[in-house]
Write an enzyme that holds these catalytic residues in place. Structure first.
Site, PDB file in Angstrom:
ATOM      1  N   SER A   1       0.811  -1.219   0.000  1.00 60.55           N
ATOM      2  CA  SER A   1       0.000   0.000   0.000  1.00 60.55           C
ATOM      3  C   SER A   1       0.846   1.271   0.000  1.00 60.55           C
ATOM      4  O   SER A   1       0.613   2.189  -0.798  1.00 60.55           O
ATOM      5  CB  SER A   1      -0.952  -0.007   1.200  1.00 60.55           C
ATOM      6  OG  SER A   1      -0.243  -0.108   2.414  1.00 60.55           O
ATOM      7  N   TRP A   2       1.855   1.334   0.872  1.00 57.01           N
ATOM      8  CA  TRP A   2       2.651   2.565   0.980  1.00 57.01           C
ATOM      9  C   TRP A   2       3.530   2.752  -0.247  1.00 57.01           C
ATOM     10  O   TRP A   2       3.649   3.855  -0.764  1.00 57.01           O
ATOM     11  CB  TRP A   2       3.455   2.524   2.258  1.00 57.01           C
ATOM     12  CG  TRP A   2       4.068   3.829   2.716  1.00 57.01           C
ATOM     13  CD1 TRP A   2       5.283   3.969   3.309  1.00 57.01           C
ATOM     14  CD2 TRP A   2       3.507   5.150   2.649  1.00 57.01           C
ATOM     15  NE1 TRP A   2       5.511   5.292   3.625  1.00 57.01           N
ATOM     16  CE2 TRP A   2       4.440   6.040   3.232  1.00 57.01           C
ATOM     17  CE3 TRP A   2       2.301   5.656   2.163  1.00 57.01           C
ATOM     18  CZ2 TRP A   2       4.207   7.419   3.321  1.00 57.01           C
ATOM     19  CZ3 TRP A   2       2.073   7.038   2.257  1.00 57.01           C
ATOM     20  CH2 TRP A   2       3.021   7.899   2.826  1.00 57.01           C
TER      21      TRP A   2
ATOM     22  N   SER B   1       1.300   9.844   8.233  1.00 59.83           N
ATOM     23  CA  SER B   1       0.771   9.548   6.903  1.00 59.83           C
ATOM     24  C   SER B   1       0.098   8.189   6.869  1.00 59.83           C
ATOM     25  O   SER B   1       0.571   7.233   7.490  1.00 59.83           O
ATOM     26  CB  SER B   1       1.904   9.575   5.873  1.00 59.83           C
ATOM     27  OG  SER B   1       2.977   8.745   6.290  1.00 59.83           O
TER      28      SER B   1
ATOM     29  N   ALA C   1      -1.332   5.555   3.813  1.00 64.23           N
ATOM     30  CA  ALA C   1      -1.364   5.308   2.369  1.00 64.23           C
ATOM     31  C   ALA C   1      -2.762   5.508   1.813  1.00 64.23           C
ATOM     32  O   ALA C   1      -2.934   5.981   0.672  1.00 64.23           O
ATOM     33  CB  ALA C   1      -0.878   3.885   2.085  1.00 64.23           C
TER      34      ALA C   1
ATOM     35  N   LYS D   1       6.146   5.638  18.355  1.00 64.52           N
ATOM     36  CA  LYS D   1       4.729   6.011  18.266  1.00 64.52           C
ATOM     37  C   LYS D   1       3.871   4.792  17.932  1.00 64.52           C
ATOM     38  O   LYS D   1       2.683   4.744  18.286  1.00 64.52           O
ATOM     39  CB  LYS D   1       4.524   7.144  17.256  1.00 64.52           C
ATOM     40  CG  LYS D   1       4.983   6.850  15.837  1.00 64.52           C
ATOM     41  CD  LYS D   1       3.941   6.186  14.983  1.00 64.52           C
ATOM     42  CE  LYS D   1       4.531   5.768  13.656  1.00 64.52           C
ATOM     43  NZ  LYS D   1       3.563   5.164  12.745  1.00 64.52           N
TER      44      LYS D   1
ATOM     45  N   SER E   1      -4.611   2.840  11.040  1.00 63.49           N
ATOM     46  CA  SER E   1      -3.372   2.371  11.674  1.00 63.49           C
ATOM     47  C   SER E   1      -3.502   0.907  12.092  1.00 63.49           C
ATOM     48  O   SER E   1      -4.366   0.542  12.898  1.00 63.49           O
ATOM     49  CB  SER E   1      -3.061   3.224  12.911  1.00 63.49           C
ATOM     50  OG  SER E   1      -2.089   2.594  13.719  1.00 63.49           O
ATOM     51  N   ARG E   2      -2.610   0.067  11.579  1.00 63.78           N
ATOM     52  CA  ARG E   2      -2.612  -1.342  11.968  1.00 63.78           C
ATOM     53  C   ARG E   2      -2.271  -1.508  13.451  1.00 63.78           C
ATOM     54  O   ARG E   2      -2.750  -2.424  14.107  1.00 63.78           O
ATOM     55  CB  ARG E   2      -1.606  -2.126  11.118  1.00 63.78           C
ATOM     56  CG  ARG E   2      -1.995  -2.251   9.666  1.00 63.78           C
ATOM     57  CD  ARG E   2      -0.925  -3.010   8.895  1.00 63.78           C
ATOM     58  NE  ARG E   2      -1.295  -3.174   7.493  1.00 63.78           N
ATOM     59  CZ  ARG E   2      -0.547  -3.801   6.596  1.00 63.78           C
ATOM     60  NH1 ARG E   2       0.614  -4.323   6.964  1.00 63.78           N
ATOM     61  NH2 ARG E   2      -0.953  -3.917   5.342  1.00 63.78           N
TER      62      ARG E   2
ATOM     63  N   GLU F   1       3.994  -3.107  13.148  1.00 65.77           N
ATOM     64  CA  GLU F   1       5.365  -2.728  13.458  1.00 65.77           C
ATOM     65  C   GLU F   1       5.618  -2.502  14.940  1.00 65.77           C
ATOM     66  O   GLU F   1       6.703  -2.743  15.456  1.00 65.77           O
ATOM     67  CB  GLU F   1       5.746  -1.456  12.681  1.00 65.77           C
ATOM     68  CG  GLU F   1       5.625  -1.573  11.170  1.00 65.77           C
ATOM     69  CD  GLU F   1       4.265  -1.078  10.671  1.00 65.77           C
ATOM     70  OE1 GLU F   1       3.287  -1.127  11.450  1.00 65.77           O
ATOM     71  OE2 GLU F   1       4.177  -0.665   9.500  1.00 65.77           O
TER      72      GLU F   1
END
Length: 330
Positions: A10-11, A136, A138, A189, A252-253, A279
């Protein structure tokens, strides 16, 4: 410029389109033939988006495409980073600027990812390594919604190149030479985003999230400065900016992983069922281990670690955090 994007996720897709919108020669490389065919022939990447991709973006499974690259953007999963970099080193015919867009650490060595790239790509093969990082998603960039990021490198001239390469009427790039501080900020973060999702999952509200983000920023700054980063970096895009977007969005995953953990009351189902790259899970372990080694106080990180890796319940972690000894804020 001839820009090769490694990875068809995606990104990588969103950034490839931005580069193509700016008139560059953009080819994406990947190993998933369905994604490659979708991008190349249908101008979509329907695995990730319901949005058309600029038809100028090309896609291939032939790694030879990097031979004549001026710039290589690395958007592969961190687990594939080393093997892909080895292939690139064997093929590139001139020095290139390498753009890193991943956020995190090497799980074994605890290196920041720009350090990993420098270790695997010798100086004779690279002009510079620049991390393009900041608040950001995606899903918003692909539909050309307004976005601001940082080009981060110890080579400021390379940062300027990347600024000009990406910036347009919907995508603006600043620059920052505090590589340590910025790369640590965008990694930590993700840990705080898991914590934010957990709060949502157990039914807490805006007050709790505001406190979590503020105290999370304090941890981020404390850890980053101890590791050599600059405190002012954490008041910018790669600190509070990325913290806000990741702690508050269903895109956000990390947040959605925490949300499910909070609803379930433990991380058991996450470990059994999750197939996505989250992540913050790996980053949490690295930061927890390094903080313990160096004596850095990281109470929120410690509790996220305990939930993820020690089977602690989120509600018990909340009790621990809320009953800590009272102290001045600063």
């Amino acid at each position: 410029m001839k820009i090769r994007v490694l990875g068809t996720g995606s990104w990588g897709s969103a950034l490839a389109q931005t580069l193509a919108d700016n008139g560059n020669d953009v080819v994406m490389w990947g190993i998933d033939d369905n994604e490659i065919n979708d991008i190349q022939n249908n101008h979509h990447n329907t695995k990730y988006f319901d949005a058309e991709i600029n038809p100028a973006v090309q896609a291939t499974n032939d790694i030879q495409c990097v031979r004549d690259a001026d710039i290589i953007l690395v958007a592969v999963p961190s687990g594939a980073l080393e093997s892909v970099l080895k292939q690139v080193c064997d093929l590139t015919e001139k020095k290139v600027i390498i753009i890193n867009v991943a956020k995190g650490f090497h799980p074994q060595t605890h290196e920041r990812l720009s350090e990993v790239i420098k270790r695997f790509v010798p100086e004779e093969k690279r002009e510079a390594v620049v991390s393009l990082i900041g608040p950001s998603h995606a899903e918003e960039v692909i539909i050309r919604q307004l976005t601001c990021l940082n080009a981060v490198s110890d080579n400021e001239e390379a940062c300027k190149v990347i600024q000009k390469l990406f910036s347009n009427d919907y995508f603006r790039v600043y620059r920052n030479t505090d590589v340590i501080g910025a790369e640590i900020g965008v990694a930590i973060k993700n840990v705080m985003a898991i914590a934010s999702g957990i709060l949502e999952g157990i039914g807490q509200g805006d007050n709790a999230r505001a406190a979590l983000m503020t105290r999370g920023l304090a941890e981020m700054m404390r850890y980053g400065v101890a590791m050599g980063g600059k405190p002012e970096t954490y008041l910018g895009l790669d600190g509070v900016g990325d913290l806000i977007v990741t702690c508050t969005s269903m895109h956000s995953r990390n947040f959605t992983a925490g949300l499910q953990i909070g609803k379930d009351g433990s991380a058991d189902n996450f470990w059994k069922e999750n197939k996505k790259t989250v992540e913050g899970v790996a980053a949490c372990k690295v930061v927890h281990d390094e903080a313990k080694k160096r004596g850095i106080d990281m109470p929120i990180t410690d509790e996220v670690y305990a939930i993820l890796y020690e089977g602690k319940s989120p509600k018990e972690s909340i009790k621990v955090l809320m009953s800590r000894s009272l102290k001045p804020e600063m």
